[in-house]
Design an enzyme around this catalytic site. Structure first.
Site, PDB file in Angstrom:
ATOM      1  N   ASP A  30       0.847  -1.194   0.000  1.00  0.00           N
ATOM      2  CA  ASP A  30       0.000   0.000   0.000  1.00  0.00           C
ATOM      3  C   ASP A  30       0.888   1.253   0.000  1.00  0.00           C
ATOM      4  O   ASP A  30       1.885   1.333   0.715  1.00  0.00           O
ATOM      5  CB  ASP A  30      -0.914  -0.001   1.232  1.00  0.00           C
ATOM      6  CG  ASP A  30      -2.077   0.963   1.090  1.00  0.00           C
ATOM      7  OD1 ASP A  30      -3.224   0.507   0.989  1.00  0.00           O
ATOM      8  OD2 ASP A  30      -1.828   2.194   1.079  1.00  0.00           O
ATOM      9  N   ILE A  31       0.505   2.234  -0.799  1.00  0.00           N
ATOM     10  CA  ILE A  31       1.300   3.465  -0.936  1.00  0.00           C
ATOM     11  C   ILE A  31       1.238   4.323   0.332  1.00  0.00           C
ATOM     12  O   ILE A  31       2.120   5.162   0.569  1.00  0.00           O
ATOM     13  CB  ILE A  31       0.817   4.255  -2.181  1.00  0.00           C
ATOM     14  CG1 ILE A  31       1.917   5.156  -2.707  1.00  0.00           C
ATOM     15  CG2 ILE A  31      -0.470   5.017  -1.900  1.00  0.00           C
ATOM     16  CD1 ILE A  31       1.640   5.714  -4.101  1.00  0.00           C
ATOM     17  N   GLN A  94     -14.448   2.431   1.635  1.00  0.00           N
ATOM     18  CA  GLN A  94     -13.810   2.054   0.369  1.00  0.00           C
ATOM     19  C   GLN A  94     -13.536   3.292  -0.487  1.00  0.00           C
ATOM     20  O   GLN A  94     -14.416   4.126  -0.682  1.00  0.00           O
ATOM     21  CB  GLN A  94     -14.708   1.077  -0.407  1.00  0.00           C
ATOM     22  CG  GLN A  94     -14.033   0.540  -1.663  1.00  0.00           C
ATOM     23  CD  GLN A  94     -14.860  -0.523  -2.380  1.00  0.00           C
ATOM     24  OE1 GLN A  94     -16.008  -0.785  -2.025  1.00  0.00           O
ATOM     25  NE2 GLN A  94     -14.280  -1.110  -3.414  1.00  0.00           N
ATOM     26  N   HIS A 100     -10.272  -5.331  -3.185  1.00  0.00           N
ATOM     27  CA  HIS A 100      -8.933  -5.562  -2.643  1.00  0.00           C
ATOM     28  C   HIS A 100      -9.037  -5.993  -1.190  1.00  0.00           C
ATOM     29  O   HIS A 100      -9.889  -5.509  -0.443  1.00  0.00           O
ATOM     30  CB  HIS A 100      -8.040  -4.316  -2.769  1.00  0.00           C
ATOM     31  CG  HIS A 100      -8.662  -3.051  -2.272  1.00  0.00           C
ATOM     32  ND1 HIS A 100      -9.597  -2.345  -3.005  1.00  0.00           N
ATOM     33  CD2 HIS A 100      -8.514  -2.380  -1.116  1.00  0.00           C
ATOM     34  CE1 HIS A 100      -9.979  -1.283  -2.324  1.00  0.00           C
ATOM     35  NE2 HIS A 100      -9.341  -1.282  -1.157  1.00  0.00           N
ATOM     36  N   LEU A 101      -8.156  -6.898  -0.829  1.00  0.00           N
ATOM     37  CA  LEU A 101      -8.058  -7.378   0.550  1.00  0.00           C
ATOM     38  C   LEU A 101      -6.831  -6.733   1.174  1.00  0.00           C
ATOM     39  O   LEU A 101      -5.715  -6.871   0.651  1.00  0.00           O
ATOM     40  CB  LEU A 101      -7.922  -8.905   0.536  1.00  0.00           C
ATOM     41  CG  LEU A 101      -7.772  -9.603   1.884  1.00  0.00           C
ATOM     42  CD1 LEU A 101      -8.949  -9.307   2.813  1.00  0.00           C
ATOM     43  CD2 LEU A 101      -7.640 -11.118   1.680  1.00  0.00           C
ATOM     44  N   HIS A 102      -7.056  -5.988   2.258  1.00  0.00           N
ATOM     45  CA  HIS A 102      -5.935  -5.391   2.995  1.00  0.00           C
ATOM     46  C   HIS A 102      -5.337  -6.456   3.915  1.00  0.00           C
ATOM     47  O   HIS A 102      -6.081  -7.116   4.660  1.00  0.00           O
ATOM     48  CB  HIS A 102      -6.415  -4.244   3.893  1.00  0.00           C
ATOM     49  CG  HIS A 102      -6.939  -3.038   3.183  1.00  0.00           C
ATOM     50  ND1 HIS A 102      -6.195  -1.900   2.996  1.00  0.00           N
ATOM     51  CD2 HIS A 102      -8.155  -2.784   2.629  1.00  0.00           C
ATOM     52  CE1 HIS A 102      -6.917  -0.984   2.371  1.00  0.00           C
ATOM     53  NE2 HIS A 102      -8.117  -1.494   2.141  1.00  0.00           N
TER      54      HIS A 102
END
Ligand code: AMP
Ligand code: ZN
Length: 114
Positions: A30-31, A94, A100-102
């Site tokens: 993740d950025i 969201q 997407h799965l964190h």
């Protein structure tokens, strides 16, 4: 060209910090990490949100969860523990409308989440 950020990563138009890729899945850091380890796992196929899943997506969804398990182990964080999250729509927080799965790990998580 699509206007979906994550589809653009899948297409190679934007290069994420990839940690895993196969024919169905892509995983990248993740950025804006919310934990020492924060990885996003996405299906290459565009699915906007959890609300858009259909029964044909069961296999890819299961693969996403198993990949979270594998990456947590690979990062050396499985035993300590980790959190997996799907945010869905506005009240779920969201922001990117490609499923997407964190995978969050490397610090003590609190409950309830914010
Ligand atoms: P969500 O709020 O569940 O939709 O999560 C979207 C996530 O995508 C956030 O944690 C963002 O930090 C992350 N994100 C946005 N743009 C990028 C990018 N270019 N590369 C990696 N992660 C990103
Ligand atoms: Zn997409």
């Amino acid at each position: 060209m699509t206007d979906c950020l994550f589809c653009r990563m899948v297409a190679g138009e934007i290069a994420p910090d990839t940690v895993y890729e196969d024919d169905q899945l892509l995983a990248f850091r993740d950025i804006n990490p919310q934990a020492p380890c924060h990885i996003l796992i996405i299906p290459k196929q565009h699915i906007a949100s959890l609300n858009d899943l259909v029964s044909d997506d069961q296999l890819v969804l299961g693969k996403m969860v198993l990949l979270a398990q594998r990456l947590a182990a690979q990062e050396g964080l499985a035993e300590a523990g980790y959190r997996t999250v799907f945010n869905c729509n506005e009240e779920g927080g969201q922001e990117v409308f490609h499923l997407h799965l964190h995978l969050l790990a490397g610090r003590q998580m609190s409950w309830p989440p914010g």
